[in-house]
Every structure is written in C-alpha cells, then in structure tokens.
Design a protein around this motif. Sequence first.
Motif, PDB file in Angstrom:
ATOM      1  N   ARG A  43      -1.360   4.858  -4.527  1.00 15.69           N
ATOM      2  CA  ARG A  43      -1.460   6.100  -5.306  1.00 15.69           C
ATOM      3  C   ARG A  43      -2.322   7.140  -4.600  1.00 15.69           C
ATOM      4  O   ARG A  43      -2.052   8.341  -4.677  1.00 15.69           O
ATOM      5  CB  ARG A  43      -2.040   5.788  -6.692  1.00 15.69           C
ATOM      6  N   LYS A  44      -3.343   6.682  -3.909  1.00 12.29           N
ATOM      7  CA  LYS A  44      -4.200   7.595  -3.150  1.00 12.29           C
ATOM      8  C   LYS A  44      -3.404   8.245  -2.027  1.00 12.29           C
ATOM      9  O   LYS A  44      -3.545   9.451  -1.764  1.00 12.29           O
ATOM     10  CB  LYS A  44      -5.407   6.831  -2.601  1.00 12.29           C
ATOM     11  N   ARG A  91       5.272  12.855  -2.344  1.00 15.30           N
ATOM     12  CA  ARG A  91       4.629  12.224  -3.495  1.00 15.30           C
ATOM     13  C   ARG A  91       5.377  12.498  -4.800  1.00 15.30           C
ATOM     14  O   ARG A  91       5.446  11.645  -5.687  1.00 15.30           O
ATOM     15  CB  ARG A  91       3.186  12.707  -3.604  1.00 15.30           C
ATOM     16  N   VAL A 100      -3.409   7.871   1.346  1.00 13.40           N
ATOM     17  CA  VAL A 100      -4.093   8.239   2.585  1.00 13.40           C
ATOM     18  C   VAL A 100      -4.044   7.046   3.539  1.00 13.40           C
ATOM     19  O   VAL A 100      -4.395   5.925   3.148  1.00 13.40           O
ATOM     20  CB  VAL A 100      -5.551   8.664   2.326  1.00 13.40           C
ATOM     21  N   THR A 109       0.804  -1.221   0.000  1.00 12.51           N
ATOM     22  CA  THR A 109       0.000   0.000   0.000  1.00 12.51           C
ATOM     23  C   THR A 109       0.842   1.280   0.000  1.00 12.51           C
ATOM     24  O   THR A 109       0.300   2.372   0.188  1.00 12.51           O
ATOM     25  CB  THR A 109      -0.957  -0.004   1.200  1.00 12.51           C
ATOM     26  N   ASP A 125     -10.421  11.379   6.161  1.00 16.81           N
ATOM     27  CA  ASP A 125     -10.231   9.949   5.918  1.00 16.81           C
ATOM     28  C   ASP A 125      -8.951   9.387   6.544  1.00 16.81           C
ATOM     29  O   ASP A 125      -8.713   8.186   6.491  1.00 16.81           O
ATOM     30  CB  ASP A 125     -10.184   9.685   4.404  1.00 16.81           C
ATOM     31  N   GLN A 150      -3.677   0.991  -6.153  1.00 17.63           N
ATOM     32  CA  GLN A 150      -4.615   2.121  -6.126  1.00 17.63           C
ATOM     33  C   GLN A 150      -4.579   2.825  -4.776  1.00 17.63           C
ATOM     34  O   GLN A 150      -4.623   4.059  -4.699  1.00 17.63           O
ATOM     35  CB  GLN A 150      -6.031   1.630  -6.436  1.00 17.63           C
ATOM     36  N   GLN A 151      -4.454   2.023  -3.712  1.00 18.63           N
ATOM     37  CA  GLN A 151      -4.396   2.607  -2.364  1.00 18.63           C
ATOM     38  C   GLN A 151      -3.099   3.394  -2.173  1.00 18.63           C
ATOM     39  O   GLN A 151      -3.094   4.472  -1.573  1.00 18.63           O
ATOM     40  CB  GLN A 151      -4.506   1.502  -1.311  1.00 18.63           C
ATOM     41  N   ARG A 159      -2.930  12.159   4.739  1.00 20.87           N
ATOM     42  CA  ARG A 159      -2.517  12.107   3.331  1.00 20.87           C
ATOM     43  C   ARG A 159      -1.061  12.511   3.196  1.00 20.87           C
ATOM     44  O   ARG A 159      -0.614  13.479   3.792  1.00 20.87           O
ATOM     45  CB  ARG A 159      -3.406  13.042   2.490  1.00 20.87           C
TER      46      ARG A 159
END
Length: 284
Positions: A161-162, A196, A164, A123, A187, A158-159, A190
């Motif tokens: 890339r998010k 990033r 969070v 993740t 949430d 996908q997680q 981040r």
Amino acid sequence: MLFFTEPDQQLTEEEFRLIRDLIYHHCGIFFDSDSKYLLDKRLYRRLVHHSLGSFREYYQFLKYHPKRNEELSDIMDILTTNETYFFREGFQLKAYTDEILPDLMKLREKERTLRIWSAGCSTGEEPYTIAMLMLEMGCFLGWRVEIVGSDISQRVVQQARKGVYGQASFRSTEEHYLKRYFVKTPDGYRIADQVRELVSISHMNLFDANRLALLGKMDVIFCRNVIIYFDNDAKKRLIDSFYHTLSSGGYLLLGHSESLMNLSTAFALRHLKNDMVYQKTVAL
C-alpha cells in the motif's frame, strides 16, 4: 546488547504436530516432518517475544489468545518467502498483454469491465506491474479496470500500500517504466498515482471462504509461486475456489514451476505463443 543462542526450549514431536496442523487449517500451508527444525528455530523467536516458557504455551496462544489471528499473520512472514520484483517471468507477462488481454477484450466488449486478481501479491510488485502493462497498451480507455492484490501477511500488505521500492525490486525493469511510472523519493521509488488508481491491496487468507465470496468474479487470476507451500488437498481446494471465482472464459496464471497436473481437470490448458496458461471454458 542481545545475543542469540540456541533455543532453551525445543519442539517435541507432539508440539510440532499441533502447531503444524493449526497453521495448516488456518491457511493451507503444510510442513512435513523434515520442517520440524525450521519451525523450531524460527518460532522460538515468538516465544521470546511473548515471554512464553514453552512451545506448548505458544500453541495455546495461537489457539485461544484474542490476538491469535494477528500472531498467525506475523508468523507467515517468518515461515514463507516474499521474494518478488517488477516484471517477473516476462514471458508470461508477454502472453498476458499480447494474447490473453486481446481475447478478453473481445469477450468483455459489451461490459467493458476487466477485473484482475494478484493472489499472494507480496509487497505489490506484481499487481503494479499488471497495471503498468495495461496503461502501456493504451486500449482500455473508457473501460472499468480493477486490479486487486491480496496477501496473508499484514506486513507486506502495508508495504504494498505504501508503494515505495528499492533497487532490488527493479532487476527486470526497463528504464522507460521507471521514468514514466515512478517518482524518486529519499526512501526509494514511489509508484505513480496513475498506476496506484488501478490497484487496491487487501489482507486476505486464500482459505477464508467468506472473504473470497466478497471478492466477486474475476477475469484473470495471477497466483504465481504460492501453491508450492500447500499439500495436494489444500491445492485442490484452492484451485477449485479459483475456478468458481473466475468468470466464463477467465484465465488462471501460475508460476513457471507450477501446474494443475493431478490437481484439476476443470480448466483447459491453452498453449499460447509465449506461455502455457489455464482457461475456464467459455459458457455458450
């Protein structure tokens, strides 16, 4: 309301071997005969999901259906563990910042480029940790630093890339890093843009030679707690591909319970102050 009961269909020995071998050839993960019950119990959900009547039909689905690769990716989530968190195996990370990076800075001082690969990044905590540590060092200004995280699971990619994360990801994170490199959201936390920007996340099967060739040369490969899922033949193939992916003088970092014993003699074992790591010999 759904009630989960024992599977109506159970894997026969033949079906187990067929599905096990198909998974092995796809991604190198090997399940011995003791794993038959695990595959039976966990893959039965996929029969229900696709409204299939037997494991034989499911095998045909995995082999011939247009969405076979998508399904193989999905079942990786079911059959493997994605347990990870920020700053995992701190002693090795200290070896990375205090000994490996200074060595690589000398080796790459002309190019002023460093490329690091987190192979099996789950993740994303590992590649983002690497980025934070390098930002903290403050000595790579003017360098081109590229950190690539990859995983075979579409869901965890996908997680990642998010970017969070909840509290479970911060069990080894000092408050300083949380305040400096994360933004609190409803949430969770981040990852900050400055972190990033150093990291790219890709979906990749480590045994896909074409994708591996496109990756290019790397200076450091982190592959921690990944090869435990492979048999010796698959491990040897993977380690050999890592060797050819690494630049001269590059480093390979495995999990604390993993080693190259009986797998490869191509690397030099380096006894650093904080950890033991593997290095590709510097070409003269």
